[in-house]
Design an enzyme around this catalytic site. Structure first.
Site, PDB file in Angstrom:
ATOM      1  N   ALA A  64       0.778  -1.309  -0.152  1.00 36.41           N
ATOM      2  CA  ALA A  64       0.019  -0.122   0.002  1.00 36.41           C
ATOM      3  C   ALA A  64       0.883   1.346   0.179  1.00 36.41           C
ATOM      4  CB  ALA A  64      -0.826  -0.024   1.045  1.00 36.41           C
ATOM      5  N   ARG A  70      -2.848   9.775  -9.631  1.00 34.25           N
ATOM      6  CA  ARG A  70      -3.928   9.995 -10.455  1.00 34.25           C
ATOM      7  C   ARG A  70      -5.390  10.284  -9.702  1.00 34.25           C
ATOM      8  NH1 ARG A  70      -3.678   4.885 -14.330  1.00 34.25           N
ATOM      9  NH2 ARG A  70      -2.384   4.296 -12.533  1.00 34.25           N
ATOM     10  N   ALA A 126     -54.012  26.757  22.603  1.00 34.26           N
ATOM     11  CA  ALA A 126     -53.331  27.139  21.454  1.00 34.26           C
ATOM     12  C   ALA A 126     -52.673  28.671  21.565  1.00 34.26           C
ATOM     13  CB  ALA A 126     -54.044  27.068  20.114  1.00 34.26           C
ATOM     14  N   ARG A 174     -51.848  33.974  26.796  1.00 33.39           N
ATOM     15  CA  ARG A 174     -51.946  34.618  25.330  1.00 33.39           C
ATOM     16  C   ARG A 174     -52.194  36.023  25.661  1.00 33.39           C
ATOM     17  NH1 ARG A 174     -57.070  31.489  23.511  1.00 33.39           N
ATOM     18  NH2 ARG A 174     -56.155  29.672  22.622  1.00 33.39           N
ATOM     19  N   ALA A 181     -49.971  21.539  16.063  1.00 31.74           N
ATOM     20  CA  ALA A 181     -49.073  21.889  15.066  1.00 31.74           C
ATOM     21  C   ALA A 181     -48.113  23.182  15.501  1.00 31.74           C
ATOM     22  CB  ALA A 181     -49.609  22.348  13.828  1.00 31.74           C
TER      23      ALA A 181
END
Ligand code: UD1
Ligand code: CA
Length: 455
Positions: free
Chosen positions: A10, A16, A421, A438, A378
């Site tokens: 090796a 190349r 949410a 919220r 989500a």
């Protein structure tokens, strides 16, 4: 069993390849070319593995630091014979030597076993028939078919150049002969190199039998010299791997569009669609279905689970009968229990999700423990990172997280809790209650007009 030494050549520079990396460290199936050769050698159970290295030597040695290898430096590459000479002092008098080439990754273990078997008191060489033999050493046989010599291309006469049986470069012989022959090599030839192949004529002169084993599998003796060779061998390697999977009963929608860079083990009735990439160790249970364009690395997927298109999974475990994706990303440390659903544009990292929980859309869940039968709405984000440290989120069984929620860790959402949410939750939410946070003043402005473009 006779004692075996294996010498792997090796030291070649690999000009190349046009690369700063030593040739033998380029990869086939994500494994270094030389590693393929060393793995073949190890299967043959040798007493010693000796690697002759040269160009880029230290990097090559480091890459195999864990292997039990004798490294021999060939500082000047004066030919294959000179390379083996460097290893000569390590060869055991009562052993045979098998010579392998470090740039032939598809080397065939069975062919090596044949050569070793034939090398008892003989020189056994591996040859093949090459339509265009340019560059190779030709196997010169007598009228009776006995091997007389190997003639290198540059030294060959026009008549010898017409010989299509060529030397693969892999050979085996007893050390009692080899060590002696090595001392007799000269460099009186077209390349002023010490050719290992000259030992054939030396054996013949001494009356030692020379046998050539002809292989029909040209790829198993093809060396890599350029990126063109590398890409061709990669395809052959992948094709052979895909054929093995098909033979084991795996359904591949197109075996030409599968890449395995590591080990893929499959149960019964596994189906893999096109353009999937498997890396490291991947295990797929019975009836697992992988849709098109998935990248899966170091992962265990249990029976009955389906992975939808364009899903990326890394270092994860997925339980039975789950549904993942499309476009899901499971990062390291993700453990999903059975019957979980992970949908599109969901990223999960270093988290455990228990049985029957759903995270179906557009969420980031990191450093989180999710209980059983939790629904994460989500656009839920676990805010696990304050810019310096990471914190855990715990969501207990049966919790329901409303859409567009931010859970600022460290935080615990109690059992059966509901988060409204649009909430930004910064303190623990109690079990069984509705928690919301919220802006409370929703307003509507009558007669409001949208802005218009300035003229
Ligand atoms: C060699 C053979 C040729 C054979 C061909 C098969 C000789 C003289 N010729 O030719 O008969 O058909 O392989 O591919 O053996 N290497 C070293 N040190 C050196 C020179 C080479 O370690 O000084 C290693 C290379 O890294 C390579 C292997 O030996 O792994 C073969 O060398 P390469 O230069 O490719 O040999 P060829 O001249 O092509
Ligand atoms: Ca060569």
């Amino acid at each position: 069993m006779r004692k075996l030494n294996i010498v792997i050549l090796a030291a070649g520079k690999g000009t190349r390849m046009h690369s700063n990396k030593p040739k033998v460290l380029h990869e086939v199936g994500a494994k270094a070319i030389l590693a393929h050769v060393i793995d073949c050698a190890k299967i043959l159970n040798p007493h010693k593995i000796i690697v002759v290295y040269g160009y880029g030597g230290e990097i090559v040695r480091e890459a195999f630091a864990d292997e039990n290898i004798i490294w021999v430096n060939q500082a000047d590459q004066l030919g294959t014979g000179h390379a083996v000479q460097q290893a000569s002092s390590f060869l055991e008098a009562d052993a045979d030597t098998l010579i392998l080439l470090g740039d032939v990754p598809l080397v065939d273990v069975e062919a090596c076993k044949h050569l070793i078997a034939k090398a008892e008191n003989a020189l056994a060489i591996l040859s093949f028939n090459k339509a265009d033999p340019t560059g190779y050493g030709r196997i010169e046989r007598s009228v009776l078919g006995n091997v007389m010599a190997i003639v290198e291309h540059k030294d060959a006469t026009a008549a010898q150049r017409n010989i299509v049986e060529v030397n693969a470069g892999i050979m085996a012989m007893p050390n009692k002969y080899l060590t002696q022959w090595l001392t007799k090599l000269t460099n009186n030839n077209a390349q002023a190199e010490y050719y290992l192949t000259d030992i054939v004529a030396l054996a013949v002169a001494q009356g030692v039998d020379v046998v050539a084993e002809i292989t029909n599998d040209e790829w198993s003796v093809t060396g890599i010299n350029s990126k063109v060779d590398l890409s061709a061998i990669e395809r052959v390697y992948q094709t052979r791997l895909a054929q093995k999977l098909l033979q084991q009963g795996v359904t591949l929608k197109d075996p030409a569009r599968l890449d395995v860079r590591g080990t893929l083990s499959c149960g019964r009735d596994v189906v893999i669609d096109v353009n999937c990439l498997f890396e490291g160790n991947v295990s797929l249970g019975d009836n697992v279905k992988i849709a098109a364009n998935c990248v899966i690395k170091n992962t265990v997927i249990a029976a009955g689970t389906q992975i939808a298109p364009f899903t990326h999974i890394d270092d994860s475990q997925i339980g039975e009968n789950s549904r993942i994706g499309p476009f899901a990303r499971l990062r390291p440390g993700t453990t999903l229990a059975a019957e979980t659903h992970i949908g599109n544009f969901v990223e999960i990292k270093n988290s455990q999700v228990d049985v029957g929980s759903n995270i179906n859309h557009l969420s980031y869940v990191g450093d989180t423990t999710v209980g059983k039968h939790v629904n994460i709405g989500a656009g839920t984000i676990t805010c696990n990172y304050d810019g310096a440290n990471k914190f855990r989120t715990v969501i207990e069984d049966n919790a329901f997280i409303g859409s567009d929620t931010q859970l600022v860790a460290p935080i615990t959402i109690g059992k059966n809790a509901t988060i409204a949410a649009g909430s930004t939750i910064t303190r623990d939410a109690p079990a069984d209650q509705l928690t919301f946070c919220r802006a409370k003043d929703q307003k509507s402005i009558a007669n409001w007009k949208r802005p218009t473009k300035a003229k």
